[in-house]
Design a protein around this motif. Sequence first.
Motif, PDB file in Angstrom:
ATOM      1  N   LYS A 137       4.782   6.125  -8.370  1.00  0.00           N
ATOM      2  CA  LYS A 137       3.719   6.360  -9.363  1.00  0.00           C
ATOM      3  C   LYS A 137       4.125   5.735 -10.697  1.00  0.00           C
ATOM      4  O   LYS A 137       5.301   5.698 -11.048  1.00  0.00           O
ATOM      5  CB  LYS A 137       3.504   7.862  -9.565  1.00  0.00           C
ATOM      6  N   PRO A 138       3.134   5.270 -11.479  1.00  0.00           N
ATOM      7  CA  PRO A 138       3.466   4.702 -12.791  1.00  0.00           C
ATOM      8  C   PRO A 138       4.017   5.772 -13.732  1.00  0.00           C
ATOM      9  O   PRO A 138       3.583   6.926 -13.693  1.00  0.00           O
ATOM     10  CB  PRO A 138       2.139   4.152 -13.306  1.00  0.00           C
ATOM     11  N   GLN A 186       7.986  -3.429 -13.438  1.00  0.00           N
ATOM     12  CA  GLN A 186       9.449  -3.315 -13.452  1.00  0.00           C
ATOM     13  C   GLN A 186       9.919  -2.135 -12.600  1.00  0.00           C
ATOM     14  O   GLN A 186      10.941  -2.220 -11.924  1.00  0.00           O
ATOM     15  CB  GLN A 186       9.974  -3.193 -14.887  1.00  0.00           C
ATOM     16  N   LEU A 187       9.170  -1.039 -12.641  1.00  0.00           N
ATOM     17  CA  LEU A 187       9.506   0.120 -11.810  1.00  0.00           C
ATOM     18  C   LEU A 187       9.379  -0.220 -10.326  1.00  0.00           C
ATOM     19  O   LEU A 187      10.256   0.135  -9.522  1.00  0.00           O
ATOM     20  CB  LEU A 187       8.594   1.304 -12.169  1.00  0.00           C
ATOM     21  N   LEU A 188       8.303  -0.933  -9.967  1.00  0.00           N
ATOM     22  CA  LEU A 188       8.118  -1.337  -8.568  1.00  0.00           C
ATOM     23  C   LEU A 188       9.230  -2.280  -8.120  1.00  0.00           C
ATOM     24  O   LEU A 188       9.799  -2.119  -7.032  1.00  0.00           O
ATOM     25  CB  LEU A 188       6.755  -2.010  -8.388  1.00  0.00           C
ATOM     26  N   LEU A 189       9.556  -3.254  -8.963  1.00  0.00           N
ATOM     27  CA  LEU A 189      10.609  -4.212  -8.624  1.00  0.00           C
ATOM     28  C   LEU A 189      11.961  -3.517  -8.500  1.00  0.00           C
ATOM     29  O   LEU A 189      12.749  -3.834  -7.600  1.00  0.00           O
ATOM     30  CB  LEU A 189      10.667  -5.332  -9.654  1.00  0.00           C
ATOM     31  N   ALA A 190      12.231  -2.589  -9.398  1.00  0.00           N
ATOM     32  CA  ALA A 190      13.498  -1.842  -9.331  1.00  0.00           C
ATOM     33  C   ALA A 190      13.569  -1.024  -8.047  1.00  0.00           C
ATOM     34  O   ALA A 190      14.625  -0.942  -7.405  1.00  0.00           O
ATOM     35  CB  ALA A 190      13.647  -0.940 -10.554  1.00  0.00           C
ATOM     36  N   ASN A 191      12.442  -0.442  -7.653  1.00  0.00           N
ATOM     37  CA  ASN A 191      12.395   0.342  -6.415  1.00  0.00           C
ATOM     38  C   ASN A 191      12.651  -0.555  -5.210  1.00  0.00           C
ATOM     39  O   ASN A 191      13.408  -0.186  -4.295  1.00  0.00           O
ATOM     40  CB  ASN A 191      11.040   1.043  -6.299  1.00  0.00           C
ATOM     41  N   ILE A 192      12.053  -1.733  -5.202  1.00  0.00           N
ATOM     42  CA  ILE A 192      12.260  -2.679  -4.098  1.00  0.00           C
ATOM     43  C   ILE A 192      13.725  -3.084  -4.025  1.00  0.00           C
ATOM     44  O   ILE A 192      14.328  -3.091  -2.945  1.00  0.00           O
ATOM     45  CB  ILE A 192      11.346  -3.915  -4.268  1.00  0.00           C
ATOM     46  N   GLU A 193      14.305  -3.425  -5.159  1.00  0.00           N
ATOM     47  CA  GLU A 193      15.711  -3.854  -5.184  1.00  0.00           C
ATOM     48  C   GLU A 193      16.649  -2.718  -4.755  1.00  0.00           C
ATOM     49  O   GLU A 193      17.631  -2.959  -4.061  1.00  0.00           O
ATOM     50  CB  GLU A 193      16.103  -4.369  -6.569  1.00  0.00           C
ATOM     51  N   ALA A 221       0.832  -1.206   0.000  1.00  0.00           N
ATOM     52  CA  ALA A 221       0.000   0.000   0.000  1.00  0.00           C
ATOM     53  C   ALA A 221       0.869   1.259   0.000  1.00  0.00           C
ATOM     54  O   ALA A 221       0.599   2.211  -0.742  1.00  0.00           O
ATOM     55  CB  ALA A 221      -0.925  -0.007   1.206  1.00  0.00           C
ATOM     56  N   LYS A 222       1.911   1.258   0.774  1.00  0.00           N
ATOM     57  CA  LYS A 222       2.802   2.419   0.845  1.00  0.00           C
ATOM     58  C   LYS A 222       3.694   2.510  -0.381  1.00  0.00           C
ATOM     59  O   LYS A 222       3.998   3.611  -0.852  1.00  0.00           O
ATOM     60  CB  LYS A 222       3.631   2.358   2.124  1.00  0.00           C
ATOM     61  N   LEU A 223       4.092   1.369  -0.906  1.00  0.00           N
ATOM     62  CA  LEU A 223       4.921   1.340  -2.114  1.00  0.00           C
ATOM     63  C   LEU A 223       4.165   1.924  -3.305  1.00  0.00           C
ATOM     64  O   LEU A 223       4.712   2.729  -4.064  1.00  0.00           O
ATOM     65  CB  LEU A 223       5.352  -0.104  -2.406  1.00  0.00           C
ATOM     66  N   GLU A 247       1.462   1.002 -19.192  1.00  0.00           N
ATOM     67  CA  GLU A 247       1.701  -0.444 -19.304  1.00  0.00           C
ATOM     68  C   GLU A 247       1.898  -1.070 -17.918  1.00  0.00           C
ATOM     69  O   GLU A 247       2.685  -0.580 -17.112  1.00  0.00           O
ATOM     70  CB  GLU A 247       2.938  -0.725 -20.157  1.00  0.00           C
ATOM     71  N   ALA A 248       1.217  -2.178 -17.692  1.00  0.00           N
ATOM     72  CA  ALA A 248       1.325  -2.883 -16.411  1.00  0.00           C
ATOM     73  C   ALA A 248       2.735  -3.426 -16.203  1.00  0.00           C
ATOM     74  O   ALA A 248       3.279  -3.342 -15.094  1.00  0.00           O
ATOM     75  CB  ALA A 248       0.307  -4.017 -16.347  1.00  0.00           C
ATOM     76  N   ASN A 249       3.331  -3.961 -17.252  1.00  0.00           N
ATOM     77  CA  ASN A 249       4.672  -4.532 -17.112  1.00  0.00           C
ATOM     78  C   ASN A 249       5.712  -3.452 -16.806  1.00  0.00           C
ATOM     79  O   ASN A 249       6.625  -3.684 -16.016  1.00  0.00           O
ATOM     80  CB  ASN A 249       5.061  -5.318 -18.363  1.00  0.00           C
TER      81      ASN A 249
END
Length: 170
Positions: free
Chosen positions: A77-78, A88-95, A70-72, A82-84
């Motif tokens: 923001k997109p 990828q942006l979310l995954l990059a942020n997590i990493e 929820a916080k992520l 595109e969903a993908n």
Amino acid sequence: MEDKLIEGLAYALPALVTGGVAYFIFSGFLKQSENDKKFAALVEKKKESLPIKLQAYERMLLFCERLNPAKLLVRVKPISTEANDYLQLLLANIEQEFEHNMVQQIYISDTSWTTIIAAKAAIINKLKNVSENSKNAQELRENVLIEYSNTVPPTETAVEFIKSEVKKLL
């Protein structure tokens, strides 16, 4: 002559016994003193390392909070529809967050680190699964929020575990 020898032993024997007792008492005293010094050094070392450990736990708690879906989603923001791309942006942020905090594993317990890694992996897997059924970035955001509105995010479990570890330290 025998009388002199017996008389000499009569004087020497108590002196030897007294000397032996004194030796054992002083050696015990020296060992105790050495143990006290080691204990004091250990207490001092723990006192100095506690703030570092607490800071590491704080940072990992913050990492878990930032990893909370929820916080992520509110924070990241997109950049396209595109969903993908959004995934990828979310995954990059997590990493990126993870790499920034990776060194903290030195200061926290192995079980805490394992719990945090498990929470991270669960979030990533859930994001990937939800993205497969999402047509665009906005739908991905909505689907992730719906998924986690029904269940407790793994980050909450990790946060609770971190809190319990900190309580043990204090």
